[in-house]
Write a protein that holds these residues in place. Structure first.
Motif, PDB file in Angstrom:
ATOM      1  N   ASN A   1     -16.819  63.038   1.786  1.00 47.47           N
ATOM      2  CA  ASN A   1     -17.319  63.740   2.960  1.00 47.47           C
ATOM      3  C   ASN A   1     -18.746  63.329   3.337  1.00 47.47           C
ATOM      4  O   ASN A   1     -19.174  63.597   4.453  1.00 47.47           O
ATOM      5  N   ALA A   2     -19.458  62.673   2.432  1.00 52.48           N
ATOM      6  CA  ALA A   2     -20.884  62.383   2.649  1.00 52.48           C
ATOM      7  C   ALA A   2     -21.107  61.703   4.000  1.00 52.48           C
ATOM      8  O   ALA A   2     -20.443  60.721   4.337  1.00 52.48           O
ATOM      9  N   LEU A   3     -22.045  62.232   4.761  1.00 46.06           N
ATOM     10  CA  LEU A   3     -22.338  61.706   6.095  1.00 46.06           C
ATOM     11  C   LEU A   3     -23.428  60.651   6.010  1.00 46.06           C
ATOM     12  O   LEU A   3     -24.542  60.929   5.561  1.00 46.06           O
ATOM     13  N   ILE A   4     -23.098  59.447   6.428  1.00 48.22           N
ATOM     14  CA  ILE A   4     -24.069  58.358   6.464  1.00 48.22           C
ATOM     15  C   ILE A   4     -24.808  58.444   7.807  1.00 48.22           C
ATOM     16  O   ILE A   4     -24.176  58.547   8.853  1.00 48.22           O
TER      17      ILE A   4
ATOM     18  N   HIS B   1     -19.105  50.701   2.753  1.00 49.60           N
ATOM     19  CA  HIS B   1     -19.596  50.441   1.401  1.00 49.60           C
ATOM     20  C   HIS B   1     -19.500  51.703   0.550  1.00 49.60           C
ATOM     21  O   HIS B   1     -19.078  51.670  -0.610  1.00 49.60           O
ATOM     22  N   ALA B   2     -19.859  52.844   1.149  1.00 45.33           N
ATOM     23  CA  ALA B   2     -19.778  54.109   0.424  1.00 45.33           C
ATOM     24  C   ALA B   2     -18.333  54.449   0.074  1.00 45.33           C
ATOM     25  O   ALA B   2     -18.032  54.823  -1.068  1.00 45.33           O
ATOM     26  N   ALA B   3     -17.432  54.331   1.042  1.00 46.42           N
ATOM     27  CA  ALA B   3     -16.019  54.637   0.790  1.00 46.42           C
ATOM     28  C   ALA B   3     -15.448  53.700  -0.273  1.00 46.42           C
ATOM     29  O   ALA B   3     -14.698  54.129  -1.166  1.00 46.42           O
TER      30      ALA B   3
ATOM     31  N   TYR C   1     -10.368  61.533   2.941  1.00 42.19           N
ATOM     32  CA  TYR C   1     -11.559  61.058   3.632  1.00 42.19           C
ATOM     33  C   TYR C   1     -11.799  61.925   4.865  1.00 42.19           C
ATOM     34  O   TYR C   1     -10.850  62.292   5.562  1.00 42.19           O
ATOM     35  N   LEU C   2     -13.065  62.216   5.132  1.00 39.90           N
ATOM     36  CA  LEU C   2     -13.424  62.935   6.345  1.00 39.90           C
ATOM     37  C   LEU C   2     -13.660  61.936   7.469  1.00 39.90           C
ATOM     38  O   LEU C   2     -14.545  61.084   7.381  1.00 39.90           O
ATOM     39  N   GLY C   3     -12.839  62.044   8.500  1.00 40.57           N
ATOM     40  CA  GLY C   3     -12.991  61.200   9.677  1.00 40.57           C
ATOM     41  C   GLY C   3     -13.641  61.979  10.808  1.00 40.57           C
ATOM     42  O   GLY C   3     -14.431  62.893  10.599  1.00 40.57           O
TER      43      GLY C   3
ATOM     44  N   GLN D   1      -8.551  53.444   9.094  1.00 42.92           N
ATOM     45  CA  GLN D   1      -7.580  52.365   8.869  1.00 42.92           C
ATOM     46  C   GLN D   1      -7.594  51.911   7.410  1.00 42.92           C
ATOM     47  O   GLN D   1      -6.548  51.622   6.826  1.00 42.92           O
ATOM     48  N   PHE D   2      -8.776  51.883   6.820  1.00 44.85           N
ATOM     49  CA  PHE D   2      -8.925  51.610   5.383  1.00 44.85           C
ATOM     50  C   PHE D   2      -8.081  52.595   4.577  1.00 44.85           C
ATOM     51  O   PHE D   2      -7.356  52.211   3.646  1.00 44.85           O
TER      52      PHE D   2
END
Length: 251
Positions: A91-94, A118-120, A141-143, A166-167
């Motif tokens: 969930n971390a927001l970049i 990179h984080a994911a 994953y949080l989209g 998509q990843f």
């Protein structure tokens, strides 16, 4: 949901907002929750204290999810305490720039894309060995709805989250045979301090007016969708996207 007792969940960016709400809900459902934070250690400890006061188990773990070594150290810290991570909620927001493409530099767009992926990549790589060994895992994953429905000034966030989504689908295809599900929760606008800093009241009122359920999402609304995907008995949904937007966009 049943059968989640004792599972270990790692929630990135869990000191506030959606991440904190998710940590609390997963703990309520019997999971031991690692509350990741970057710099808000006091807020993360408050989330842990709330969970423990309610009878749950939690620990705060610091790491910049953009740094591979920091992520590996964090996951090792969780493993030493509780064993491998069973459930990853990323969930971390970049941080990202809010501006038009014409005003944007490549560092702003490409930097956000690179940091997002990179984080994911780092957090998923770190938790995957334990999940694969036990042939069970849940990755969420949080989209964002902005990856499908563009909005002015949000090209950096929308493009990077589209890549993340998509990843996730590729991972769902690859990891399914190992008993690991991979899904996306895609919130619309959420009532939060972050949103308050980005959008003025007029914008928020337009968003509410465009939402059939008549309000913006609360972090807890998003957390419930994450918990649904993380549950033990939700074993046959993978590669899907849950839109948590009150009907603002239907697809």
């Amino acid at each position: 949901m049943t059968g989640t007792a004792g599972r270990v969940a790692l929630v990135t960016g869990a000191s506030s907002g959606i991440g904190a709400a998710t940590a609390r809900v997963l703990a309520e459902r019997g999971m031991r929750v690692a509350v990741n934070y970057l710099s808000s250690g006091k807020a993360a400890e408050e989330v842990v204290a709330d969970i423990e006061a309610a009878g749950g188990q939690a620990m705060a773990v610091q790491a910049d999810v953009r740094e591979v070594r920091a992520v590996e150290n964090m996951v090792e810290q969780v493993r030493a305490a509780w064993g491998g991570v069973d459930v990853l909620v990323h969930n971390a927001l970049i941080p990202y720039a809010v501006k038009s493409f014409q005003d944007m530099t490549w560092d702003e767009l490409g930097g956000k894309l690179d940091a997002e992926m990179h984080a994911a990549f780092a957090v998923t790589k770190a938790v995957l060995p334990a999940m694969a060994a036990q042939r069970w895992g849940r990755i969420v994953y949080l989209g964002t709805g902005l990856s499908r429905r563009p909005r002015e000034g949000m090209i950096a966030l929308g493009t990077s989250k589209a890549a993340l989504e998509q990843f996730a689908r590729y991972l769902a295809q690859e990891l399914g045979p190992q008993g690991i599900t991979v899904n996306i929760v895609s919130p619309g606008p959420v009532e939060s301090r972050t949103a308050d800093a980005v959008f003025d009241d007029a914008t928020k009122q337009r968003q509410v007016a465009a939402t059939p359920l008549g309000r913006l999402a609360h972090p807890a609304d998003v957390a419930q969708a994450v918990a649904f995907y993380a549950a033990e008995d939700n074993s046959f949904m993978t590669g899907t996207t849950a839109a948590v937007n009150g009907g603002m966009a239907m697809y």
